[in-house]
Scaffold this motif. Structure first.
Motif, PDB file in Angstrom:
ATOM      1  N   GLN A   6       1.129  -1.334  -0.423  1.00 27.06           N
ATOM      2  CA  GLN A   6       0.039  -0.043   0.040  1.00 27.06           C
ATOM      3  C   GLN A   6       0.819   0.728   0.070  1.00 27.06           C
ATOM      4  O   GLN A   6       0.524   2.210  -0.690  1.00 27.06           O
ATOM      5  CB  GLN A   6      -0.997   0.117   1.230  1.00 27.06           C
ATOM      6  CG  GLN A   6      -2.052  -0.362   0.988  1.00 27.06           C
ATOM      7  CD  GLN A   6      -3.139  -0.867   2.149  1.00 27.06           C
ATOM      8  OE1 GLN A   6      -2.306  -0.756   3.304  1.00 27.06           O
ATOM      9  NE2 GLN A   6      -4.461  -1.060   2.556  1.00 27.06           N
ATOM     10  N   LEU A   7       2.369   1.195   0.779  1.00 26.30           N
ATOM     11  CA  LEU A   7       2.370   1.864   0.684  1.00 26.30           C
ATOM     12  C   LEU A   7       4.075   2.529  -0.472  1.00 26.30           C
ATOM     13  O   LEU A   7       3.359   4.045  -1.351  1.00 26.30           O
ATOM     14  CB  LEU A   7       3.942   2.177   2.024  1.00 26.30           C
ATOM     15  CG  LEU A   7       4.585   3.583   2.379  1.00 26.30           C
ATOM     16  CD1 LEU A   7       4.228   4.902   2.638  1.00 26.30           C
ATOM     17  CD2 LEU A   7       6.163   2.962   3.054  1.00 26.30           C
ATOM     18  N   GLN A   8       3.320   0.993  -0.941  1.00 26.32           N
ATOM     19  CA  GLN A   8       4.632   1.809  -2.414  1.00 26.32           C
ATOM     20  C   GLN A   8       4.009   1.665  -3.526  1.00 26.32           C
ATOM     21  O   GLN A   8       4.764   2.305  -5.030  1.00 26.32           O
ATOM     22  CB  GLN A   8       5.479   0.542  -2.445  1.00 26.32           C
ATOM     23  CG  GLN A   8       6.835  -0.069  -1.553  1.00 26.32           C
ATOM     24  CD  GLN A   8       7.830  -0.930  -1.742  1.00 26.32           C
ATOM     25  OE1 GLN A   8       6.467  -1.510  -1.986  1.00 26.32           O
ATOM     26  NE2 GLN A   8       8.375  -1.276  -1.226  1.00 26.32           N
ATOM     27  N   THR A   9       2.742   1.607  -3.146  1.00 28.60           N
ATOM     28  CA  THR A   9       1.205   2.041  -4.473  1.00 28.60           C
ATOM     29  C   THR A   9       0.899   3.492  -4.148  1.00 28.60           C
ATOM     30  O   THR A   9      -0.094   3.397  -4.662  1.00 28.60           O
ATOM     31  CB  THR A   9       0.957   0.861  -4.911  1.00 28.60           C
ATOM     32  OG1 THR A   9       0.338   0.516  -3.936  1.00 28.60           O
ATOM     33  CG2 THR A   9       1.630  -0.640  -5.197  1.00 28.60           C
ATOM     34  N   SER A  10       1.765   4.623  -3.065  1.00 28.22           N
ATOM     35  CA  SER A  10       0.571   5.444  -3.219  1.00 28.22           C
ATOM     36  C   SER A  10      -0.491   5.193  -2.783  1.00 28.22           C
ATOM     37  O   SER A  10      -1.205   6.448  -3.065  1.00 28.22           O
ATOM     38  CB  SER A  10       1.039   6.496  -4.151  1.00 28.22           C
ATOM     39  OG  SER A  10       2.429   6.468  -4.783  1.00 28.22           O
ATOM     40  N   LEU A  12      -2.134   4.993   0.022  1.00 30.41           N
ATOM     41  CA  LEU A  12      -1.625   5.764   2.043  1.00 30.41           C
ATOM     42  C   LEU A  12      -2.003   7.503   1.665  1.00 30.41           C
ATOM     43  O   LEU A  12      -1.425   7.980   2.448  1.00 30.41           O
ATOM     44  CB  LEU A  12      -0.800   5.219   2.955  1.00 30.41           C
ATOM     45  CG  LEU A  12      -0.817   4.101   2.781  1.00 30.41           C
ATOM     46  CD1 LEU A  12       0.357   2.427   3.472  1.00 30.41           C
ATOM     47  CD2 LEU A  12      -2.276   3.836   3.249  1.00 30.41           C
ATOM     48  N   SER A  13      -2.034   8.380   0.312  1.00 30.58           N
ATOM     49  CA  SER A  13      -1.196   9.583   0.583  1.00 30.58           C
ATOM     50  C   SER A  13      -2.345  10.031   1.211  1.00 30.58           C
ATOM     51  O   SER A  13      -3.511   9.778   1.536  1.00 30.58           O
ATOM     52  CB  SER A  13      -1.817   9.833  -1.088  1.00 30.58           C
ATOM     53  OG  SER A  13      -1.528  11.286  -1.335  1.00 30.58           O
ATOM     54  N   GLY A  14      -1.802  11.463   1.971  1.00 28.36           N
ATOM     55  CA  GLY A  14      -2.869  12.079   3.106  1.00 28.36           C
ATOM     56  C   GLY A  14      -3.047  11.794   4.353  1.00 28.36           C
ATOM     57  O   GLY A  14      -3.774  11.852   5.274  1.00 28.36           O
ATOM     58  N   ILE A  15      -2.860  10.001   4.796  1.00 25.55           N
ATOM     59  CA  ILE A  15      -2.918   9.749   5.599  1.00 25.55           C
ATOM     60  C   ILE A  15      -1.881  10.472   6.901  1.00 25.55           C
ATOM     61  O   ILE A  15      -0.572  10.558   6.334  1.00 25.55           O
ATOM     62  CB  ILE A  15      -2.619   8.019   6.093  1.00 25.55           C
ATOM     63  CG1 ILE A  15      -1.205   7.137   5.992  1.00 25.55           C
ATOM     64  CG2 ILE A  15      -3.403   7.348   4.699  1.00 25.55           C
ATOM     65  CD1 ILE A  15      -0.897   6.312   6.425  1.00 25.55           C
ATOM     66  N   THR A  16      -2.473  10.813   8.470  1.00 31.52           N
ATOM     67  CA  THR A  16      -1.845  11.127   9.692  1.00 31.52           C
ATOM     68  C   THR A  16      -1.589   9.955  10.379  1.00 31.52           C
ATOM     69  O   THR A  16      -0.061   9.853  11.516  1.00 31.52           O
ATOM     70  CB  THR A  16      -3.025  11.790  10.455  1.00 31.52           C
ATOM     71  OG1 THR A  16      -3.638  10.944  10.578  1.00 31.52           O
ATOM     72  CG2 THR A  16      -4.122  12.791   9.460  1.00 31.52           C
ATOM     73  N   LEU A  34       4.714  10.854   2.456  1.00 26.72           N
ATOM     74  CA  LEU A  34       3.606  11.730   3.598  1.00 26.72           C
ATOM     75  C   LEU A  34       3.753  12.567   4.587  1.00 26.72           C
ATOM     76  O   LEU A  34       2.952  13.117   5.705  1.00 26.72           O
ATOM     77  CB  LEU A  34       3.101  10.588   4.261  1.00 26.72           C
ATOM     78  CG  LEU A  34       3.503   8.846   3.625  1.00 26.72           C
ATOM     79  CD1 LEU A  34       2.945   7.462   4.590  1.00 26.72           C
ATOM     80  CD2 LEU A  34       1.332   8.467   2.477  1.00 26.72           C
ATOM     81  N   ALA A  35       5.287  13.689   3.957  1.00 31.55           N
ATOM     82  CA  ALA A  35       6.004  14.158   4.811  1.00 31.55           C
ATOM     83  C   ALA A  35       4.405  14.806   4.679  1.00 31.55           C
ATOM     84  O   ALA A  35       4.567  16.151   5.964  1.00 31.55           O
ATOM     85  CB  ALA A  35       6.827  14.968   4.599  1.00 31.55           C
ATOM     86  N   ASP A  36       3.669  15.258   4.562  1.00 29.00           N
ATOM     87  CA  ASP A  36       2.694  16.682   4.274  1.00 29.00           C
ATOM     88  C   ASP A  36       1.778  16.449   5.389  1.00 29.00           C
ATOM     89  O   ASP A  36       0.738  17.478   6.004  1.00 29.00           O
ATOM     90  CB  ASP A  36       2.017  16.999   3.319  1.00 29.00           C
ATOM     91  CG  ASP A  36       3.074  17.767   2.461  1.00 29.00           C
ATOM     92  OD1 ASP A  36       4.247  18.790   2.760  1.00 29.00           O
ATOM     93  OD2 ASP A  36       2.507  17.776   0.731  1.00 29.00           O
ATOM     94  N   SER A  37       1.302  14.896   5.403  1.00 30.90           N
ATOM     95  CA  SER A  37       0.473  14.892   6.501  1.00 30.90           C
ATOM     96  C   SER A  37       0.654  13.583   7.730  1.00 30.90           C
ATOM     97  O   SER A  37      -0.778  14.027   8.687  1.00 30.90           O
ATOM     98  CB  SER A  37      -0.685  13.946   6.075  1.00 30.90           C
ATOM     99  OG  SER A  37      -0.052  13.001   5.485  1.00 30.90           O
ATOM    100  N   LEU A  38       1.446  13.571   7.381  1.00 31.99           N
ATOM    101  CA  LEU A  38       1.858  12.002   8.311  1.00 31.99           C
ATOM    102  C   LEU A  38       2.230  12.970  10.044  1.00 31.99           C
ATOM    103  O   LEU A  38       3.258  13.169  10.532  1.00 31.99           O
ATOM    104  CB  LEU A  38       2.893  11.385   8.453  1.00 31.99           C
ATOM    105  CG  LEU A  38       3.049   9.615   9.303  1.00 31.99           C
ATOM    106  CD1 LEU A  38       2.181   8.516   9.045  1.00 31.99           C
ATOM    107  CD2 LEU A  38       4.108   8.788   8.780  1.00 31.99           C
TER     108      LEU A  38
END
Length: 450
Positions: A6-10, A12-16, A34-38
């Protein structure tokens, strides 16, 4: 739980919040996407031994768990994470902790079950530090700089090599939950307090449904069939034997036995003997389903404060019955040379009438029974925990108490929580005050039962 795919195929974009446990040996670089949200990253249960030097690129990261990995030092990249407040590296092989590894906003640090023999002085330069969990290490001393941590409320230093508790520790203005069992400093008091429970042979017990599992063990409902007697439904707690965040589960068992009998304790009927795998355990009275936990465990946000159901409201008589019961049993424990160490709503079972039972002795510690300055300080640290509990009860009383009664109870709360540790009342005084406020007086003679 998320997957590496899931991580490698994007996906999980936007998850906290991200949790990965898949035998990782290296930190996945895709996490930086994920730096903008994690905000919360849990990498526990992998095979990691290092983190990237540029971890600070995760600018929103507040919470990091890396327990059950292979770290031998606390990574210094953590100290450059400007938003990081909670760090958990339980059950690694950490030997080295430097000041550079401590983030500036550190509030909650978990280093339980490692190999740490020394902590850096910089730990005391983290003014937000509120919760510090160090059980199961090799510490011979605590850094004196911790005397500056005036927000520190919970400290776990059980199962280390501490020969004494420093005087400054017992003067910290907000310290409320302290566990120090299994250190040389406690050994003499522990040995004097040693009690042996009645042995109950494993062959007499038939385990039934599991009632719950905690860090220290599993509780089962069981049928106890003593020879020549009628069977009895009981609870059996089998201890895991591993180090918990509070300390040693076997020490918890010892404290349960030493606590003795009291109306506000779950009765210990005996100690398991002859378990086929030599597992330690206790046989206890079975508590009816009408009893439930007063509160839930603290959350990542609340840190040292229990989480109560939003809808919880208590009648004044029920709330005061709970307060009296807990003050009474806490005083009883102190007279046995025990501090509970975890006096919280989540460790209290109660029914609709306010009958209550204090459980979970995982953080209990022994102290001398003589009335000296250290003993009074240790007991009054626990009084602050009671003061916090009293405030939580008062906040949930409905209908509201009369103005005069409320003011008197709020004054008691303030006295229990005042920063001058030795100026706080002892539980004898608290019991007397609460007995004067209503029915259900606690009998101090009953509290002294063996």
């Amino acid at each position: 739980m998320h997957t590496l795919t899931q991580l490698q195929t994007s996906q999980l974009s936007g998850i906290t919040r991200l949790k990965l446990s898949c035998d990782l040996t290296v930190f996945p670089q895709e996490i930086f996407e994920l730096a903008d949200s994690l905000e919360i990253l849990d990498l526990s249960g992998n095979q990691l031994d290092k983190l990237p030097d540029d971890l600070h690129r995760l600018t929103h990261l507040r919470v990091l768990f890396c327990s059950d990995n292979h770290f031998t030092e606390l990574p210094e990249c953590l100290g450059r994470c400007s938003a990081l407040t909670m760090v958990g590296f339980k059950a690694n092989q950490i030997e080295r902790v430097t000041g550079a590894a401590l983030p500036p906003l550190l509030r909650w640090l978990i280093l339980t079950d490692n190999r740490i023999s020394q902590l850096p002085a910089e730990l005391g330069q983290r003014p937000h530090l509120q919760k510090l969990m160090l059980a199961g290490n090799r510490l011979r001393a605590l850094p004196e700089s911790l005397a500056q941590c005036h927000r520190l409320e919970l400290l776990r230093v059980s199962a280390n090599q501490l020969a004494e508790l420093p005087s400054w520790l017992l003067e910290l203005p907000r310290l409320s939950w302290l566990a120090y069992a299994g250190n040389p400093l406690e050994a003499e008091a522990d040995a004097r307090a040693l009690h042996i429970a009645t042995p109950i042979d494993w062959s007499q017990l038939s385990l039934q449904a599991s009632l719950g599992e905690g860090a220290s063990g599993v509780i089962h409902q069981a049928l106890w069939q003593p020879p020549g007697q009628a069977g009895r439904n009981v609870a059996v707690k089998l201890y895991k034997g591993q180090m918990t965040s509070d300390g040693s589960p076997l020490h918890e068992m010892h404290a349960c036995i030493t606590a003795g009998k009291h109306a506000n304790l779950i009765e210990v009927l005996g100690q398991v003997a002859g378990h086929p795998e030599q597992q330690a355990g206790l046989v206890m009275a079975l508590i009816g389903p009408e009893y439930r936990n007063l509160a839930g465990l603290p959350s990542l946000e609340s840190c040292t404060r229990d989480v109560y159901a939003d809808e919880l409201r208590l009648g004044a008589d029920v709330a005061m019955r709970i307060a009296r019961g807990i003050a009474c049993v806490a005083g009883h424990l102190h007279r046995q040379g025990l501090t509970h160490g975890d006096l919280y709503g989540h460790n209290i079972l109660c029914n609709d009438q306010g009958d209550c039972l204090l459980g979970d002795f995982g953080a209990a510690s022994f102290h001398a029974t003589v009335d000296d300055r250290q003993t009074r300080a240790l007991q009054r640290i626990e009084v602050r925990a009671f003061g916090i509990l009293l405030g939580e009860l008062l906040a949930r009383i409905d209908p509201a108490l009369g103005t005069e009664d409320l003011a008197r109870l709020q004054d008691l709360e303030a006295r229990c929580c005042q920063p001058d540790v030795l100026a706080r009342p002892g539980f004898d005084e608290i019991e007397d005050f609460l007995d004067d406020r209503g029915e259900g007086a606690c009998s101090r003679s009953a509290a002294k039962q063996p």
